[in-house]
Design a protein around this motif. Structure first.
Motif, PDB file in Angstrom:
ATOM      1  N   LEU A 166      41.614 -30.077 -79.870  1.00 30.19           N
ATOM      2  CA  LEU A 166      40.739 -29.236 -79.056  1.00 30.19           C
ATOM      3  C   LEU A 166      40.650 -29.770 -77.623  1.00 30.19           C
ATOM      4  O   LEU A 166      40.579 -28.981 -76.664  1.00 30.19           O
ATOM      5  N   ILE A 167      40.655 -31.084 -77.487  1.00 28.42           N
ATOM      6  CA  ILE A 167      40.682 -31.681 -76.137  1.00 28.42           C
ATOM      7  C   ILE A 167      41.976 -31.303 -75.432  1.00 28.42           C
ATOM      8  O   ILE A 167      41.976 -30.960 -74.242  1.00 28.42           O
ATOM      9  N   GLY A 168      43.092 -31.346 -76.162  1.00 27.91           N
ATOM     10  CA  GLY A 168      44.368 -30.932 -75.589  1.00 27.91           C
ATOM     11  C   GLY A 168      44.345 -29.475 -75.168  1.00 27.91           C
ATOM     12  O   GLY A 168      44.863 -29.110 -74.101  1.00 27.91           O
ATOM     13  N   LEU A 169      43.726 -28.626 -75.998  1.00 28.65           N
ATOM     14  CA  LEU A 169      43.604 -27.204 -75.655  1.00 28.65           C
ATOM     15  C   LEU A 169      42.755 -27.020 -74.403  1.00 28.65           C
ATOM     16  O   LEU A 169      43.095 -26.206 -73.526  1.00 28.65           O
ATOM     17  N   ASP A 170      41.669 -27.768 -74.299  1.00 32.72           N
ATOM     18  CA  ASP A 170      40.809 -27.680 -73.120  1.00 32.72           C
ATOM     19  C   ASP A 170      41.557 -28.109 -71.869  1.00 32.72           C
ATOM     20  O   ASP A 170      41.465 -27.455 -70.820  1.00 32.72           O
ATOM     21  N   PHE A 197      49.039 -37.294 -70.058  1.00 32.71           N
ATOM     22  CA  PHE A 197      49.676 -37.498 -71.352  1.00 32.71           C
ATOM     23  C   PHE A 197      48.999 -38.559 -72.230  1.00 32.71           C
ATOM     24  O   PHE A 197      49.492 -38.859 -73.304  1.00 32.71           O
ATOM     25  N   ILE A 198      47.870 -39.112 -71.792  1.00 35.29           N
ATOM     26  CA  ILE A 198      47.227 -40.169 -72.573  1.00 35.29           C
ATOM     27  C   ILE A 198      46.764 -39.661 -73.931  1.00 35.29           C
ATOM     28  O   ILE A 198      46.874 -40.350 -74.947  1.00 35.29           O
ATOM     29  N   VAL A 199      46.258 -38.424 -73.995  1.00 36.25           N
ATOM     30  CA  VAL A 199      45.754 -37.884 -75.258  1.00 36.25           C
ATOM     31  C   VAL A 199      46.890 -37.690 -76.256  1.00 36.25           C
ATOM     32  O   VAL A 199      46.812 -38.130 -77.412  1.00 36.25           O
ATOM     33  N   VAL A 200      47.966 -37.062 -75.825  1.00 44.27           N
ATOM     34  CA  VAL A 200      49.078 -36.808 -76.742  1.00 44.27           C
ATOM     35  C   VAL A 200      49.779 -38.112 -77.113  1.00 44.27           C
ATOM     36  O   VAL A 200      50.287 -38.258 -78.238  1.00 44.27           O
TER      37      VAL A 200
END
Length: 323
Positions: free
Chosen positions: A117-121, A239-242
């Protein structure tokens, strides 16, 4: 320590497979203890800081839910450490199988969905920076977060209820021995559901961040920016989240399906079962390191969080100064 014997969950025959537990009883408890000690400090510190950050954006709502999931997951680690090391009584192993381990996995998949969801945001903010969607709403984000918690809890609850077989010091060596026939089938079904969740989020995040990368690239071309240091810093933040998602969770999910096959008796070769068990334990520990990686996301991506870190340091230092 002597190798332990476990009963594979073969429905047609009772097959006993010897397992050398020296590594799982010595190395992994030490590794989990390191995660627990560092994780309890980082995540409670993160919770303290986020407690002062108002929930004014969807991003912060998801991050706060991630902190809660991380704290709960961290608090399950001492039970795993005590049972895996053989220090705790066999009754503690029953508690771990029925409740603690289930909660550990619950919070892991809540974390996975929240990172998605963070990636979607981040995707929506990059692709459509000046338009608002129904998901770009704080109240909506809170409802979505609540649905995620409820869905994962209701999916996992039968794993607790259906692990009600009589436990003895001999039968508790393997958690599946506590499950009823329906419990074993539900456990297998939940594993497939969790695998679908992970790979759906994983593919979605690849698409999100590929689009974000393309958008950033074209913005640099358009602006003719030559600031290479700034460009690298921006790419790293994006790209830190992925990167955290891939490094922590992908190895475990590559191994989880074949390990489940060994649990339910589809894979019967004893030597292969042992290798899969060790691989599963190794990749599960890697997944648990997410507890240490998430605070990195908070620091790098959340500006209100970063601003409050000096405040925490100053308050801590002042508390150490005698009046």
């Amino acid at each position: 320590m002597n190798p332990e014997s476990i009963n594979t969950t073969n429905n047609s025959t009772n097959v006993t497979c010897s397992r050398d537990a020296r590594i799982t009883h010595t190395v992994f408890p030490i590794l989990y203890t390191v995660i627990f000690l560092i994780g309890i400090i980082l995540n409670f510190l993160s919770a303290w800081i986020f407690f002062q950050v108002p929930s004014k954006s969807v991003f912060i709502v998801y991050l706060k839910n991630t902190v809660v999931a991380d704290i709960i997951m961290t608090l399950t680690l001492p039970f795993k450490i005590l049972t895996d090391s053989g220090i705790g009584p066999w009754q503690l192993k029953v508690f771990v199988c029925r409740f603690s381990a289930v909660i550990f996995y619950e919070t892991m998949y809540i974390n996975i969905i929240l990172l998605g969801l963070i990636g979607l945001d981040r995707f929506l903010k990059t692709v459509r920076p000046f338009s608002r969607s129904w998901m770009d709403n704080v109240n909506q984000a809170k409802k979505i977060s609540a649905v995620v918690w409820i869905f994962i809890f209701l999916t996992s609850l039968p794993n607790m209820i259906l692990s009600n077989q009589k436990a003895t010091p001999q039968s508790i060596i393997h958690c599946t021995s506590l499950k009823t026939t329906l419990g074993k089938k539900w456990h297998e079904a939940v594993t497939y559901i969790c695998m679908i969740i992970f790979w759906f989020v994983f593919i979605s995040m690849i698409l999100f961040y590929a689009t974000i990368s393309k958008k950033i690239y074209y913005s640099y071309i358009k602006s003719k920016s030559k600031d290479k240091a700034s460009r690298k810093k921006t790419r790293f933040k994006v790209f830190i989240v992925v990167a955290v998602f891939f490094l922590c969770f992908a190895p475990f999910h590559v191994m989880r399906l074949p390990y489940t096959f060994s649990q339910v008796g589809i894979i019967k070769n004893c030597q292969l079962q042992n290798k899969l068990h060790l691989a599963k334990e190794t990749t599960l520990w890697i997944a648990a390191t997410n507890l240490l990686m998430d605070p990195l996301i908070y620091v790098i991506l959340c500006k209100p969080f970063r601003k409050l870190i000096p405040k925490f340091n100053s308050s801590t230092n002042s508390s150490l100064i005698p009046p």
